[in-house]
Motif scaffolding. Structure first.
Motif, PDB file in Angstrom:
ATOM      1  N   SER A  29       0.820  -1.197   0.000  1.00 44.20           N
ATOM      2  CA  SER A  29       0.000   0.000   0.000  1.00 44.20           C
ATOM      3  C   SER A  29       0.860   1.255   0.000  1.00 44.20           C
ATOM      4  CB  SER A  29      -0.903   0.007   1.234  1.00 44.20           C
ATOM      5  OG  SER A  29      -1.617   1.213   1.325  1.00 44.20           O
ATOM      6  N   GLU A  30       0.405   2.238  -0.751  1.00 44.58           N
ATOM      7  CA  GLU A  30       1.016   3.570  -0.782  1.00 44.58           C
ATOM      8  C   GLU A  30      -0.132   4.570  -0.706  1.00 44.58           C
ATOM      9  OE1 GLU A  30       3.903   6.371  -0.755  1.00 44.58           O
ATOM     10  OE2 GLU A  30       4.310   4.235  -0.751  1.00 44.58           O
ATOM     11  N   MET A  31      -0.891   4.471   0.387  1.00 45.04           N
ATOM     12  CA  MET A  31      -2.073   5.295   0.583  1.00 45.04           C
ATOM     13  C   MET A  31      -1.834   6.277   1.721  1.00 45.04           C
ATOM     14  SD  MET A  31      -4.515   4.414  -1.545  1.00 45.04           S
ATOM     15  CE  MET A  31      -6.073   4.832  -0.812  1.00 45.04           C
ATOM     16  N   PRO A  32      -2.594   7.392   1.740  1.00 46.90           N
ATOM     17  CA  PRO A  32      -2.488   8.323   2.869  1.00 46.90           C
ATOM     18  C   PRO A  32      -2.871   7.638   4.183  1.00 46.90           C
ATOM     19  CG  PRO A  32      -3.660   9.341   1.042  1.00 46.90           C
ATOM     20  CD  PRO A  32      -3.475   7.897   0.685  1.00 46.90           C
ATOM     21  N   ALA A  33      -2.401   8.189   5.275  1.00 47.77           N
ATOM     22  CA  ALA A  33      -2.597   7.582   6.594  1.00 47.77           C
ATOM     23  C   ALA A  33      -4.056   7.522   7.032  1.00 47.77           C
ATOM     24  CB  ALA A  33      -1.787   8.348   7.636  1.00 47.77           C
ATOM     25  N   ILE A  34      -4.934   8.279   6.394  1.00 44.34           N
ATOM     26  CA  ILE A  34      -6.343   8.246   6.809  1.00 44.34           C
ATOM     27  C   ILE A  34      -7.039   6.943   6.428  1.00 44.34           C
ATOM     28  CG2 ILE A  34      -6.594  10.749   6.750  1.00 44.34           C
ATOM     29  CD1 ILE A  34      -8.126  10.413   4.109  1.00 44.34           C
ATOM     30  N   TYR A  35      -6.393   6.121   5.601  1.00 48.34           N
ATOM     31  CA  TYR A  35      -6.949   4.833   5.207  1.00 48.34           C
ATOM     32  C   TYR A  35      -6.275   3.742   6.034  1.00 48.34           C
ATOM     33  CZ  TYR A  35      -8.589   7.533   1.230  1.00 48.34           C
ATOM     34  OH  TYR A  35      -9.178   8.485   0.449  1.00 48.34           O
ATOM     35  N   PRO A  36      -6.927   3.231   7.093  1.00 51.08           N
ATOM     36  CA  PRO A  36      -6.298   2.219   7.944  1.00 51.08           C
ATOM     37  C   PRO A  36      -6.216   0.869   7.229  1.00 51.08           C
ATOM     38  CG  PRO A  36      -8.560   2.564   8.619  1.00 51.08           C
ATOM     39  CD  PRO A  36      -8.268   3.583   7.551  1.00 51.08           C
ATOM     40  N   ALA A  37      -5.297   0.038   7.679  1.00 48.88           N
ATOM     41  CA  ALA A  37      -5.094  -1.281   7.065  1.00 48.88           C
ATOM     42  C   ALA A  37      -6.318  -2.181   7.241  1.00 48.88           C
ATOM     43  CB  ALA A  37      -3.864  -1.947   7.668  1.00 48.88           C
ATOM     44  N   SER A  38      -7.172  -1.871   8.187  1.00 54.52           N
ATOM     45  CA  SER A  38      -8.342  -2.715   8.443  1.00 54.52           C
ATOM     46  C   SER A  38      -9.403  -2.634   7.343  1.00 54.52           C
ATOM     47  CB  SER A  38      -8.967  -2.330   9.788  1.00 54.52           C
ATOM     48  OG  SER A  38      -9.387  -0.977   9.753  1.00 54.52           O
ATOM     49  N   ILE A  39      -9.336  -1.647   6.453  1.00 54.82           N
ATOM     50  CA  ILE A  39     -10.355  -1.518   5.405  1.00 54.82           C
ATOM     51  C   ILE A  39     -10.074  -2.398   4.194  1.00 54.82           C
ATOM     52  CG2 ILE A  39     -10.941   0.828   6.078  1.00 54.82           C
ATOM     53  CD1 ILE A  39      -9.473   1.756   3.508  1.00 54.82           C
ATOM     54  N   TYR A  40      -8.826  -2.838   4.012  1.00 53.32           N
ATOM     55  CA  TYR A  40      -8.470  -3.544   2.786  1.00 53.32           C
ATOM     56  C   TYR A  40      -9.123  -4.918   2.619  1.00 53.32           C
ATOM     57  CZ  TYR A  40      -5.314   0.322   2.242  1.00 53.32           C
ATOM     58  OH  TYR A  40      -4.808   1.581   2.121  1.00 53.32           O
ATOM     59  N   PRO A  41      -9.308  -5.711   3.677  1.00 55.36           N
ATOM     60  CA  PRO A  41     -10.038  -6.977   3.475  1.00 55.36           C
ATOM     61  C   PRO A  41     -11.460  -6.751   2.946  1.00 55.36           C
ATOM     62  CG  PRO A  41      -8.862  -7.041   5.554  1.00 55.36           C
ATOM     63  CD  PRO A  41      -8.741  -5.643   5.031  1.00 55.36           C
ATOM     64  N   GLU A  42     -12.127  -5.719   3.455  1.00 52.08           N
ATOM     65  CA  GLU A  42     -13.490  -5.414   2.985  1.00 52.08           C
ATOM     66  C   GLU A  42     -13.459  -4.930   1.534  1.00 52.08           C
ATOM     67  OE1 GLU A  42     -17.635  -5.001   3.088  1.00 52.08           O
ATOM     68  OE2 GLU A  42     -16.253  -6.088   4.374  1.00 52.08           O
ATOM     69  N   ILE A  43     -12.484  -4.095   1.191  1.00 45.91           N
ATOM     70  CA  ILE A  43     -12.343  -3.639  -0.200  1.00 45.91           C
ATOM     71  C   ILE A  43     -12.091  -4.834  -1.111  1.00 45.91           C
ATOM     72  CG2 ILE A  43     -10.893  -2.321  -1.793  1.00 45.91           C
ATOM     73  CD1 ILE A  43     -10.487  -0.288   0.452  1.00 45.91           C
ATOM     74  N   GLY A  44     -11.215  -5.731  -0.674  1.00 43.77           N
ATOM     75  CA  GLY A  44     -10.923  -6.924  -1.473  1.00 43.77           C
ATOM     76  C   GLY A  44     -12.152  -7.781  -1.690  1.00 43.77           C
ATOM     77  N   ARG A  45     -12.932  -7.982  -0.635  1.00 41.80           N
ATOM     78  CA  ARG A  45     -14.152  -8.785  -0.745  1.00 41.80           C
ATOM     79  C   ARG A  45     -15.135  -8.147  -1.729  1.00 41.80           C
ATOM     80  NH1 ARG A  45     -19.077  -8.859   0.927  1.00 41.80           N
ATOM     81  NH2 ARG A  45     -18.950  -6.992   2.213  1.00 41.80           N
ATOM     82  N   ARG A  46     -15.277  -6.838  -1.629  1.00 40.49           N
ATOM     83  CA  ARG A  46     -16.221  -6.141  -2.512  1.00 40.49           C
ATOM     84  C   ARG A  46     -15.735  -6.122  -3.968  1.00 40.49           C
ATOM     85  NH1 ARG A  46     -19.983  -2.183   0.380  1.00 40.49           N
ATOM     86  NH2 ARG A  46     -19.903  -2.949   2.507  1.00 40.49           N
ATOM     87  N   LEU A  47     -14.433  -5.932  -4.184  1.00 39.70           N
ATOM     88  CA  LEU A  47     -13.915  -5.956  -5.551  1.00 39.70           C
ATOM     89  C   LEU A  47     -14.106  -7.325  -6.189  1.00 39.70           C
ATOM     90  CD1 LEU A  47     -10.620  -3.870  -5.341  1.00 39.70           C
ATOM     91  CD2 LEU A  47     -12.691  -3.299  -6.598  1.00 39.70           C
ATOM     92  N   LEU A  48     -13.849  -8.376  -5.423  1.00 37.22           N
ATOM     93  CA  LEU A  48     -14.082  -9.727  -5.939  1.00 37.22           C
ATOM     94  C   LEU A  48     -15.550  -9.911  -6.306  1.00 37.22           C
ATOM     95  CD1 LEU A  48     -11.858 -11.818  -3.516  1.00 37.22           C
ATOM     96  CD2 LEU A  48     -11.528 -11.556  -5.973  1.00 37.22           C
ATOM     97  N   SER A  49     -16.451  -9.443  -5.448  1.00 35.97           N
ATOM     98  CA  SER A  49     -17.888  -9.572  -5.716  1.00 35.97           C
ATOM     99  C   SER A  49     -18.303  -8.786  -6.956  1.00 35.97           C
ATOM    100  CB  SER A  49     -18.694  -9.082  -4.522  1.00 35.97           C
ATOM    101  OG  SER A  49     -18.442  -9.859  -3.398  1.00 35.97           O
ATOM    102  N   ILE A  50     -17.789  -7.561  -7.085  1.00 36.48           N
ATOM    103  CA  ILE A  50     -18.127  -6.732  -8.250  1.00 36.48           C
ATOM    104  C   ILE A  50     -17.682  -7.412  -9.535  1.00 36.48           C
ATOM    105  CG2 ILE A  50     -17.534  -4.588  -9.464  1.00 36.48           C
ATOM    106  CD1 ILE A  50     -17.507  -3.212  -6.693  1.00 36.48           C
ATOM    107  N   HIS A  51     -16.443  -7.877  -9.555  1.00 35.87           N
ATOM    108  CA  HIS A  51     -15.938  -8.500 -10.780  1.00 35.87           C
ATOM    109  C   HIS A  51     -16.644  -9.817 -11.090  1.00 35.87           C
ATOM    110  CE1 HIS A  51     -12.860  -5.807 -12.236  1.00 35.87           C
ATOM    111  NE2 HIS A  51     -12.572  -5.526 -10.978  1.00 35.87           N
ATOM    112  N   GLU A  52     -17.001 -10.591 -10.074  1.00 31.70           N
ATOM    113  CA  GLU A  52     -17.754 -11.825 -10.319  1.00 31.70           C
ATOM    114  C   GLU A  52     -19.130 -11.511 -10.892  1.00 31.70           C
ATOM    115  OE1 GLU A  52     -17.838 -14.008  -6.664  1.00 31.70           O
ATOM    116  OE2 GLU A  52     -15.722 -14.539  -6.811  1.00 31.70           O
ATOM    117  N   ALA A  53     -19.777 -10.473 -10.363  1.00 29.84           N
ATOM    118  CA  ALA A  53     -21.105 -10.092 -10.857  1.00 29.84           C
ATOM    119  C   ALA A  53     -21.022  -9.609 -12.304  1.00 29.84           C
ATOM    120  CB  ALA A  53     -21.716  -9.014  -9.978  1.00 29.84           C
ATOM    121  N   ILE A  54     -20.037  -8.793 -12.607  1.00 26.55           N
ATOM    122  CA  ILE A  54     -19.892  -8.286 -13.975  1.00 26.55           C
ATOM    123  C   ILE A  54     -19.560  -9.429 -14.933  1.00 26.55           C
ATOM    124  CG2 ILE A  54     -18.463  -6.839 -15.484  1.00 26.55           C
ATOM    125  CD1 ILE A  54     -18.250  -4.860 -13.117  1.00 26.55           C
ATOM    126  N   ASP A  55     -18.644 -10.309 -14.517  1.00 27.74           N
ATOM    127  CA  ASP A  55     -18.260 -11.429 -15.372  1.00 27.74           C
ATOM    128  C   ASP A  55     -19.443 -12.352 -15.647  1.00 27.74           C
ATOM    129  OD1 ASP A  55     -15.731 -10.398 -15.359  1.00 27.74           O
ATOM    130  OD2 ASP A  55     -14.883 -11.918 -14.025  1.00 27.74           O
TER     131      ASP A  55
END
Length: 160
Positions: A29-55
């Motif tokens: 990660s190269e994100m500003p400090a306002i984005y905590p590491a705890s948000i990335y698992p949720e982002i990953g889950r949602r990105l996987l869901s979005i791409h599966e739905a589109i596919d």
């Protein structure tokens, strides 16, 4: 991989970027400090869901752009990872796209090298030896039916 993400910040309008592995876990990660590491698992889950739905609805996708009031979120997908980039709405999108093409190649090479080094060090088993098991008889193949091409009329798919 960190230097690749840092280089993306050289493009005017890029706020930060991160890489998720194929399972959606944070790799770098190269994100500003306002984005905590705890948000990335949720982002990953949602990105996987979005791409599966589109596919499942249209052809396979490798890119997703979410536009908000003054920020954009670009997610690019490969077989090994997701590259997420947060930008302002004033970003030069063609320049960003070219830079992400190069960055994704370097990131995938880096992830491949890491995977090979872990496997050679014995971190992951390369092959499991199992007792021989009789294979079940193959089921008869269903008849092949040619699918009709879908028609597009005024931006929507129609049935005949």
């Amino acid at each position: 991989m960190q230097n690749v993400l840092s280089a993306l910040k050289d493009i005017p309008g890029v706020v930060g970027s991160f890489v998720l592995n194929g399972r959606g876990a944070l790799a770098s990660s190269e994100m500003p400090a306002i984005y905590p590491a705890s948000i990335y698992p949720e982002i990953g889950r949602r990105l996987l869901s979005i791409h599966e739905a589109i596919d499942g609805q249209v052809q396979a996708s490798t890119e997703c752009v979410l536009k908000f009031d003054s920020y954009w979120f670009l997610a690019r997908r490969t077989a090994q990872c997701f590259l997420g980039i947060v930008t302002t709405d004033a970003v030069n999108y063609p320049a960003l796209r070219m830079a992400t093409n190069v960055a994704l190649k370097q990131i995938c090479d880096s992830l491949s090298a890491e995977t090979k080094s872990v496997e050679s060090a014995g971190g992951l088993p390369t092959q499991a030896v199992a007792a021989p098991v009789a294979a079940p008889a193959p089921a008869p193949a269903p008849p092949v039916v040619a699918a009709k091409p879908r028609r597009l009329w005024r931006g929507q798919y129609v049935e005949d």
